[in-house]
Scaffold this motif. Structure first.
Motif, PDB file in Angstrom:
ATOM      1  N   ASP A  33      -1.886  -6.111  -8.780  1.00 40.04           N
ATOM      2  CA  ASP A  33      -1.715  -4.669  -8.605  1.00 40.04           C
ATOM      3  C   ASP A  33      -1.507  -4.322  -7.132  1.00 40.04           C
ATOM      4  O   ASP A  33      -0.654  -3.501  -6.782  1.00 40.04           O
ATOM      5  CB  ASP A  33      -2.943  -3.919  -9.152  1.00 40.04           C
ATOM      6  N   ARG A  34      -2.287  -4.946  -6.251  1.00 37.25           N
ATOM      7  CA  ARG A  34      -2.116  -4.651  -4.818  1.00 37.25           C
ATOM      8  C   ARG A  34      -0.723  -5.044  -4.365  1.00 37.25           C
ATOM      9  O   ARG A  34      -0.073  -4.320  -3.606  1.00 37.25           O
ATOM     10  CB  ARG A  34      -3.171  -5.389  -3.989  1.00 37.25           C
ATOM     11  N   ARG A  35      -0.277  -6.201  -4.863  1.00 36.96           N
ATOM     12  CA  ARG A  35       1.067  -6.643  -4.483  1.00 36.96           C
ATOM     13  C   ARG A  35       2.099  -5.617  -4.889  1.00 36.96           C
ATOM     14  O   ARG A  35       3.023  -5.313  -4.133  1.00 36.96           O
ATOM     15  CB  ARG A  35       1.414  -7.958  -5.194  1.00 36.96           C
ATOM     16  N   ALA A  36       1.954  -5.116  -6.105  1.00 36.69           N
ATOM     17  CA  ALA A  36       2.938  -4.155  -6.611  1.00 36.69           C
ATOM     18  C   ALA A  36       3.050  -2.966  -5.679  1.00 36.69           C
ATOM     19  O   ALA A  36       4.142  -2.493  -5.349  1.00 36.69           O
ATOM     20  CB  ALA A  36       2.542  -3.701  -8.026  1.00 36.69           C
ATOM     21  N   LEU A  37       1.910  -2.488  -5.209  1.00 39.97           N
ATOM     22  CA  LEU A  37       1.948  -1.341  -4.309  1.00 39.97           C
ATOM     23  C   LEU A  37       2.496  -1.725  -2.930  1.00 39.97           C
ATOM     24  O   LEU A  37       3.259  -0.994  -2.318  1.00 39.97           O
ATOM     25  CB  LEU A  37       0.530  -0.751  -4.139  1.00 39.97           C
ATOM     26  N   GLU A  38       2.082  -2.893  -2.502  1.00 36.59           N
ATOM     27  CA  GLU A  38       2.560  -3.318  -1.179  1.00 36.59           C
ATOM     28  C   GLU A  38       4.082  -3.401  -1.149  1.00 36.59           C
ATOM     29  O   GLU A  38       4.714  -3.079  -0.149  1.00 36.59           O
ATOM     30  CB  GLU A  38       1.944  -4.674  -0.818  1.00 36.59           C
ATOM     31  N   GLN A  39       4.636  -3.806  -2.283  1.00 35.24           N
ATOM     32  CA  GLN A  39       6.099  -3.906  -2.323  1.00 35.24           C
ATOM     33  C   GLN A  39       6.748  -2.552  -2.138  1.00 35.24           C
ATOM     34  O   GLN A  39       7.758  -2.416  -1.469  1.00 35.24           O
ATOM     35  CB  GLN A  39       6.532  -4.483  -3.678  1.00 35.24           C
ATOM     36  N   VAL A  40       6.143  -1.552  -2.745  1.00 29.07           N
ATOM     37  CA  VAL A  40       6.738  -0.220  -2.634  1.00 29.07           C
ATOM     38  C   VAL A  40       6.422   0.406  -1.286  1.00 29.07           C
ATOM     39  O   VAL A  40       7.259   1.045  -0.668  1.00 29.07           O
ATOM     40  CB  VAL A  40       6.214   0.688  -3.783  1.00 29.07           C
ATOM     41  N   TRP A  41       5.197   0.196  -0.828  1.00 29.28           N
ATOM     42  CA  TRP A  41       4.785   0.872   0.396  1.00 29.28           C
ATOM     43  C   TRP A  41       5.159   0.123   1.663  1.00 29.28           C
ATOM     44  O   TRP A  41       5.200   0.696   2.752  1.00 29.28           O
ATOM     45  CB  TRP A  41       3.268   1.093   0.375  1.00 29.28           C
ATOM     46  N   GLY A  42       5.342  -1.187   1.499  1.00 28.96           N
ATOM     47  CA  GLY A  42       5.710  -1.976   2.668  1.00 28.96           C
ATOM     48  C   GLY A  42       4.551  -2.217   3.613  1.00 28.96           C
ATOM     49  O   GLY A  42       4.734  -2.571   4.778  1.00 28.96           O
ATOM     50  N   VAL A  43       3.359  -2.032   3.148  1.00 29.43           N
ATOM     51  CA  VAL A  43       2.181  -2.186   4.015  1.00 29.43           C
ATOM     52  C   VAL A  43       1.105  -2.887   3.195  1.00 29.43           C
ATOM     53  O   VAL A  43       0.968  -2.607   2.003  1.00 29.43           O
ATOM     54  CB  VAL A  43       1.662  -0.789   4.440  1.00 29.43           C
ATOM     55  N   PRO A  44       0.335  -3.776   3.790  1.00 29.25           N
ATOM     56  CA  PRO A  44      -0.722  -4.419   2.983  1.00 29.25           C
ATOM     57  C   PRO A  44      -1.776  -3.410   2.539  1.00 29.25           C
ATOM     58  O   PRO A  44      -2.084  -2.467   3.264  1.00 29.25           O
ATOM     59  CB  PRO A  44      -1.340  -5.447   3.937  1.00 29.25           C
ATOM     60  N   VAL A  45      -2.308  -3.656   1.353  1.00 27.72           N
ATOM     61  CA  VAL A  45      -3.367  -2.803   0.803  1.00 27.72           C
ATOM     62  C   VAL A  45      -4.685  -3.542   0.915  1.00 27.72           C
ATOM     63  O   VAL A  45      -4.790  -4.711   0.531  1.00 27.72           O
ATOM     64  CB  VAL A  45      -3.070  -2.463  -0.683  1.00 27.72           C
TER      65      VAL A  45
END
Lengths: 828, 197, 428
Positions: A559-571
């Motif tokens: 899930d974190r990866r999925a967001l990181e891909q969209v946001w471009g920033v580590p979660v």
């Protein structure tokens, strides 16, 4: 639930053939082909009456005209309306002539003029002039039947829409038809004004100017107003509204017709609570505290200062945190969640104004992933169980739908809680002390499991039979009879049931989990009913220390990866602090953002919020007004009310609805999402710049995968006993309270309940308390005083104190460290 | 609403509640609202009219709003809104009775009592009213005293009866051979309290 | 009265036969009370209904609907069901039900009991006019006697059939004589008529199957059970079998209730039994069936046979059989005003035509009596009547138009005289 395919009926209206569902009334069928038969007493959401006789039409084979509003279509029926039948047009003209004989010539000074069905229909189908020379019936007028509603009996055409609404729909018939014959009139009992949170609806459905709004009186003509379709954001019901303004001033809010959501109703808060938008106290420009006082600055300066503080905090290893109140629109909530993670680099974000629990987190994660339970589901359920919510006060339109399910469709309604609410009339009130709701639910679950009804996976069985479950059940005082009735209803309803849990049920250990698991096992639908309008949007957006947008979890690497891909920033991989923890540990926080929330005023426990904010090194507040909290800020950023911007907001069903700008803002405020985007931009962090970009990002994160797994029961604490504090406190806000969004709604506030403390009859008798006696309620954290109200329907040793009434703040009693607050009660 | 002196009526007696529950118990469970009309009569028997206080009590007993109770009370003409005299004199002025001289009776009684129909004499003894058909048309003209009929009566005879009542005397037997009861007793009977079962 | 007529009067005492001897239950029993009930208890429910159907008994409350058919509509599988007696007699000129209750209450109780048995109901209600103080006392006493002797209560006459009765008083609203308004009143509400369908037969009292019948209708039932349908049909006409109590009042020598077969003419009733117009005056008008539903008839209709079909063919309705007689010097405009004021006062207010229309017509007629009538008012009143008739929610609206339409039609000259005279030329 599979519906029987409706039988179709073919008929002819004014020579035109059409096919409609069997059971359709002629008047509705005619509307399908854009033929409007004039009417007064008919209303699509009220049961047919046939009283006004305006809708008379000719039906072949009948020697008298029939009322289109009471006659269902029949196969091969030939109907002729006023368009093609002299019998019909004569009859209709005759009725209009008769209605006009006693009707006063008030049009020039009547608020209804310009949007008046009597005017319109008299012009279209009535006689051209009057030949009535007798004295007209006179009444004293207008009469104020409540601080909000004026009654003019001379104008009344006795269609009884208002009295039928009060009786059939809202269930509070304080208005009724008195007298008979030509003297018949709508009236209230002299010392019983029309006190109903739904009273404004009768103004809207009155087809003449008999019932008018005291706040709107003489303000504008319909053709003078601009109308904007919107969505109310006072609660999570999702009422569709029409915001009307004149010269950029909001003058009126009407309910808009949406059969799937609010039908055509709204509550008085949504209808009359709009004055706050254009109050002079609104924050209109950014402000920075310089030498102790607020100084107005430009956006550029404010953004610069904020970003400097953020960078400073991050450099020095201090934490940052975000608190929101659950009233933000969807875009704002998402922007806030993204902002926290990408700009502040934190998971310390929460929309709740109380302590959260892992149990609640698990239920919310599942709620946000599932298909929502809808109003239609409620309406067509055979059994509805409401726990941890007083819908009439907390989500009024949901209350109306539950009532409709019960009165029109025979649904069985059960409510579980410390006090009976109007849902209990005609339903079952299972009264249990706050904190023991899980016991009742587990009791029902246990009974169903025993009967072999439902699917009981081992974890569910364990939860039902677990340690303390039976002890908690006993403490709830639920009887075998009550549990039996509940089990019977759920067993026979099967999937056609709804278990509706209010968001404050999270405070009762095990209750949310028990409710979720019960629904899972029986196939019933689970519905989560938050009080605040933006709560559903907030949990979707991940304005939450454990959840990410779309119901994703911080604990899941994928899930974190999925967001990181969209946001471009580590979660950040670590879950964040929840609201309670954030307030408890402000010492570790460098910058605290509060957006649309007032912890000093609204956090349970009288002083925790205020103390925490005072101790916060740097406080940034996005708000509409100066509140107890925002006045402590270092930087004040002016936000916009929903009427001043476009947006989308999600109701309790999970239904996203768009709202549009009705009036321009008074100053330079921005929507919350835009403020955050500007800060991000200033901070050099990539962030969507427009609402479209934001929405596209949100849409790309939609996750339509259900999670129908059980929620683990938390350990169930035994109910604490304290001989000095023998009562359990039940507290929640009433609909009309001291909330900021009611600022300026003076007439509406006059209809708010006076402060009161509710206590059960047996307890009252023991303490020698009668209704009206002044009593004091004290907890370890605070004390309040108010007149007592003795009730026949309270749980044992339970006392109800409204949370946020003017002059009575039950919220201050809450012991934020405990799930249940104990109090003592004494007569003064 | 209060009595003619503007003061409130005496509180309902304890007997009222006991009697009310007895009346409510006659109806099938869940159908106690059927007791509303009888209870309005019971209240009227206590105060000589249906007081707002009584309506509040009845609302509480039946789980109705006060408006719902008043809506029913104001629909029916036999529920009075002001204290009635001890003797309610009702004059029928429908066709058969009018043909037989009802108007003369009405005018005579109004003159003698110094009030119009709808009013009550100063001494609080007699109320006059015009009513619809009492369904004893073969005895026209018909005038009732607390719903006890006097039939085939003329203005002189009726004036004499009213005079007797006002001087505290006993009215003569009516057309069915009975003497009129006082207003309170008649209303109590109408509540059905003394009916069998 | 001729010998023939006197003979008819004496021979046709069916439901008035026990008048004078039935003041106590013993008197009634001696006259045959409760024998029919006993007999009915030995039959099946369907048998009882078939007998009443075969007899052709029609409702005596005004509508004339076949009673047996009405009983047959009650679904047997829906419980509970209710039997209600409409004793809310209120039509001006009607006084038969009151006398039936006062002088032979057990006949009514028995007729109801048979009906209750036939439809499978264990609960009967008698809705008695509020103003009928004496009749209600008599009825209460009789009900008490019936309980005492075991004709009401548990396991009646060992049949296993239970039956209870509640006497409920009206409170001064004529509209409660309309059956659905009566049911509303019984339920503790304002007496406003209900939407139909559904009909009381399936959704009546408390939304349960209910039969509502008039006092006189029930009074006929025991006799039909005892003597059989053919006996009942031997009286009257083919479509209107049996006897009927006609109420004669107004300007007649002998006002009173007269029970006669349905083969009797208006002349027989008015001139024969009623003794003709009093004081030697000529007849100007009479109502064939009471205020409700029926326009006035002139002397040319005296030979109309008083049965449902004949009266309808002659342009009116039989209604309750209340015949009010107006002598030559009675003012028909005043009569129209009296009736219209009655309807306006008794209008329940629910529907526009009746509520506003009667207000309008009454106001206009008052203006006429006060001497300010105009020629154009006649057309206006007829138009208003036309807007009420056939358009109102219930029949009261229709009936309310009849007095003014028929008086304008038949005695237009009297209206004109009022206009010319600037007041009433008659005075009574």
């Amino acid at each position: 639930m599979a519906a029987e395919p409706a039988k179709n009926v073919k008929l002819t209206i004014d020579g035109q053939e059409l096919t409609v569902a069997a059971g359709t009334l002629i008047i509705r069928a005619a509307e399908h082909i854009d033929k409007y038969v004039p009417r007064f007493c008919d209303h699509p959401y009220l049961a047919p009456l046939g009283a006004c006789r305006q809708c008379l039409v000719e039906v072949e084979g009948q020697r008298k005209p029939l009322t289109a509003c009471t006659t269902p279509v029949a196969e091969g029926m030939v109907v002729k309306t006023q368009f093609t039948s002299e019998m019909a047009s004569d009859a209709q003209e005759g009725v209009l002539e008769l209605l006009l004989i006693n009707h006063p010539l008030d049009c020039p000074m009547c608020d209804k003029g310009g949007e008046c069905p009597l005017q319109d229909q008299a012009l279209a189908y009535g006689p051209g002039g009057s030949r009535f020379v007798e004295p007209k019936r006179r009444f004293v007028k207008p009469v104020s039947i409540s601080p909000l509603v004026y009654l003019d009996r001379e104008r009344c055409v006795l269609c009884a829409r208002c009295t039928r609404f009060a009786n059939e729909i809202s269930g509070d018939p304080f208005i009724e038809l008195f007298e008979r014959g030509a003297l018949e009139q709508v009236a209230i009992f002299e010392d019983e004004p029309y006190e109903s949170v739904f009273s404004g609806n009768v103004i809207q459905i009155c087809p003449v100017g008999a019932l008018t709004s005291e706040t709107f009186r003489f303000k504008a003509r319909p053709f003078d107003m601009a109308s904007q379709r919107s969505v109310c954001n006072h609660c999570a019901s999702g009422c569709n509204t029409i915001v009307q303004s004149r010269r950029d001033q909001i003058v009126r809010v009407l309910a808009a017709d949406n059969a799937e959501v609010n039908e055509v109703w709204t509550c008085d808060k949504g209808r009359f609570g709009h004055a706050y938008v254009q109050r002079p106290e609104r924050l209109t420009e950014p402000m920075i505290r310089k030498e102790g006082d607020f100084v107005a600055v430009s956006w550029a300066e404010a953004l610069r200062v904020v970003v400097e503080e953020i960078h400073a905090a991050r450099r020095s290893g201090k934490r940052t945190a975000v608190l929101s109140g659950g009233r933000l629109a969807d875009e704002d909530a998402y922007a806030l969640s993204r902002f926290a993670r990408t700009v502040l680099g934190t998971n310390d974000i929460d929309y709740r104004m109380r302590a959260g629990t892992p149990e609640e987190d698990e239920v919310l994660a599942r709620v946000t992933r599932g298909p929502g339970t809808t109003y239609a589901d409620l309406e067509h359920s055979k059994a509805i169980v409401v726990v941890g919510s007083d819908p009439q006060q907390e989500s009024p339109i949901v209350f109306l739908r539950i009532r409709k399910a019960a009165t029109r469709h025979g649904a069985q309604v059960f409510e579980i809680g410390g006090r009976a609410t109007p849902l209990g009339r005609g339903g079952h009130s299972l009264l249990c002390p706050p904190g023991t709701e899980a016991g009742v639910l587990l009791g029902a679950a246990g009974e169903l499991a025993r009967r072999g009804v439902g699917e009981w996976a081992p974890e569910l069985r364990d939860a039902v039979a677990g340690p303390n479950a039976s002890a908690i059940f006993e403490q709830s005082h639920a009887t075998a009879e009550q549990i039996g009735a509940l089990a019977d209803a759920l067993a026979s309803a099967g999937a056609d049931a709804v278990i509706l849990a209010g968001d404050r049920l999270a405070q009762a250990p095990g209750a949310l989990a028990a409710a979720w698991n019960l629904a899972l096992a029986t196939g019933a639908r689970f519905a989560w009913l938050p009080r605040r309008s933006g709560a559903r949007g907030a949990i979707w957006a991940g304005v939450h220390p454990v959840l990410l947008p779309g119901g994703r979890r911080i604990s899941s690497e994928a899930d974190r990866r999925a967001l990181e891909q969209v946001w471009g920033v580590p979660v950040l991989a670590e879950p964040g602090r929840n609201a309670r923890e954030i307030l408890d540990s402000v010492g570790e926080t460098g910058v605290l953002f509060i957006a649309g929330v007032d912890p000093a005023g609204d956090f349970g426990d009288a002083t925790l919020g205020a103390r925490a904010l005072d101790a916060t090194p740097f406080l940034v507040a996005q708000d509409l007004f100066l509140t107890e909290s925002s006045r402590k800020a270092n930087v004040l950023l002016p936000a916009l009310a929903s009427a001043e911007r476009d947006g989308v907001i999600t109701d309790w069903e999970g239904r996203a609805q768009a709202f549009g700008m009705a009036v321009p803002p008074a100053g330079v405020g921005r929507p919350d999402w835009e403020i955050l985007s500007l800060i991000a931009n200033e901070a050099g962090v990539a962030f969507p710049r427009t609402r479209d970009e934001l929405r596209r990002e949100m849409d790309s994160l939609l996750l339509a995968v259900e999670d129908p797994t059980p929620v683990q029961m938390p350990p169930l604490p035994m109910r604490r006993l304290d001989e000095h504090h023998p009562f359990t406190l039940l507290t929640y806000p009433l609909l009309l309270d001291a909330g900021t969004m009611l600022l300026g709604a003076n007439e509406l506030l006059e209809t708010a309940q006076q402060p009161f403390i509710e206590i059960g009859r047996a307890d009252a008798e023991r303490l020698g308390i009668a209704t009206g006696d002044l009593v004091r309620v004290a907890s370890a954290c605070g004390r309040v005083e108010a007149p007592a109200r003795v009730s026949n329907q309270m749980a044992d040793r339970c006392v109800f104190v409204p949370a946020t009434q003017l002059g009575l703040r039950g919220l201050g009693l809450l012991d934020a460290g405990e799930p249940v607050t104990l109090v003592r009660v004494e007569k003064l | 609403m209060s009595d003619r002196n503007g003061s409130k009526p005496a509180p309902l007696t304890a007997d009222f509640h006991a009697s009310a529950r007895k009346i409510m118990g006659r109806y099938p469970p869940g159908r106690e609202r059927s007791a509303l009309l009888p209870l309005l009569y019971l209240a009227q028997s206590e105060h000589g009219y249906v007081s707002p206080e009584a309506m509040g009590e009845i609302a509480g007993l039946l789980g109705l709003t006060k408006a719902e109770v008043a809506a029913v009370q104001t629909f029916y003409t036999m529920y009075k809104r002001h204290p009635q005299g001890k003797w309610l004199v009702s004059i029928c002025t429908q066709p058969s009775c009018t043909l037989a001289g009802a108007n003369e009776i009405k005018e005579r009684l109004e003159r003698d009592c110094g009030i119009s129909c709808g009013g009550t004499t100063e001494d609080g003894l007699v109320s006059l009213e015009e009513v619809e058909c009492l369904c004893a048309c073969d005895g026209a003209p018909v005038v009732s005293v607390n719903y006890e009929n006097y039939e085939k009566i003329d203005a002189e005879q009726m004036a004499s009866i009213v005079q007797t009542l006002r001087s505290g005397g006993v009215a003569p037997r009516g057309a069915r051979g009975e003497v009129p009861e006082d207003f309170a007793s008649v209303n109590r009977r109408m509540s059905g309290l003394e009916a069998p079962r | 009265m001729t010998d023939v007529l006197l003979k008819t009067l004496l021979e046709t005492k069916v439901i008035t036969a026990r008048y004078g001897s039935a003041d106590t239950i013993d008197g009634a029993l001696a006259g045959g009370a409760y024998l029919a009930f006993r007999k009915a208890l030995g039959m099946t429910q369907d048998e009882v209904i078939e007998i009443v159907k075969a007899a052709g008994l029609r409702g005596r409350g005004g509508a004339g609907f076949p009673t047996g058919t009405k009983w047959g509509f009650i679904p047997k599988d829906v419980r509970p069901s209710y039997l209600v007696c409409n004793a809310d007699e209120g039509e001006p000129g009607t006084f038969k039900d009151r006398e039936l209750m006062e002088r032979d209450p057990h006949q009514l109780i028995e007729g109801m009991a048979i009906g209750a048995y036939a439809i499978g109901s264990n609960e009967m209600y008698i809705y008695v006019r509020g103003e009928f103080a004496y009749a209600a006392r008599v009825l209460e006493r009789a009900v008490g006697e019936a309980y005492e002797r075991g004709y009401l209560g548990r396991n009646i006459l060992g049949s296993g059939f239970d039956l209870d009765v509640i006497i409920q008083r009206g409170a001064g609203a004529y509209i409660c004589g309309e059956e659905t308004a009566l049911l509303e009143s019984l339920e503790g509400r304002r007496g406003q008529p209900r939407l139909r369908p559904p009909f009381p037969a399936t959704h009546g009292l408390y939304a349960k199957p209910t039969v509502v019948n008039n006092v006189e209708t029930f009074a006929c039932v025991p006799h039909i059970i005892t003597n059989g349908p053919d006996w009942f049909k031997s009286f009257g006409t083919e479509k209107s079998p049996g006897t009927k109590i006609f109420c004669v009042s107004g300007d007649v020598v002998r006002p009173g209730n007269y029970e006669v077969p349905f083969s009797t003419t208006a002349r027989d009733l008015i001139e024969g039994f009623g003794g003709g117009v009093k004081d030697g005056k000529k007849l100007k008008a009479f109502t064939p069936g009471g205020a409700s539903s029926t326009p006035f008839f002139g002397p040319d209709k005296l030979d109309v046979n008083m049965d449902w079909e004949s009266v309808m063919a002659a342009g009116s309705l039989l209604g309750t059989g209340a015949m009010i007689v107006f002598a030559e010097d009675a003012c028909m405009v005043r009569a129209a005003l009296r009736y219209t004021a009655f309807y306006a006062h008794e209008s329940c207010g629910k529907c526009t035509p009746c509520r506003e229309g009667t207000y309008w017509i009454e106001s206009t007629l008052r203006r006429f009596e006060a001497g300010a009538g105009r020629e154009e008012d006649l057309k206006i009143m007829l138009d208003v009547a036309g807007n009420i008739g056939g358009r109102s929610f219930c029949a009261l609206g229709d009936f309310a138009t009849a007095p003014v339409t028929s008086t304008v039609q038949l005695w237009r000259d009297e209206y004109t005289a009022h206009i010319k005279n600037k007041g009433c030329p008659f005075g009574r």
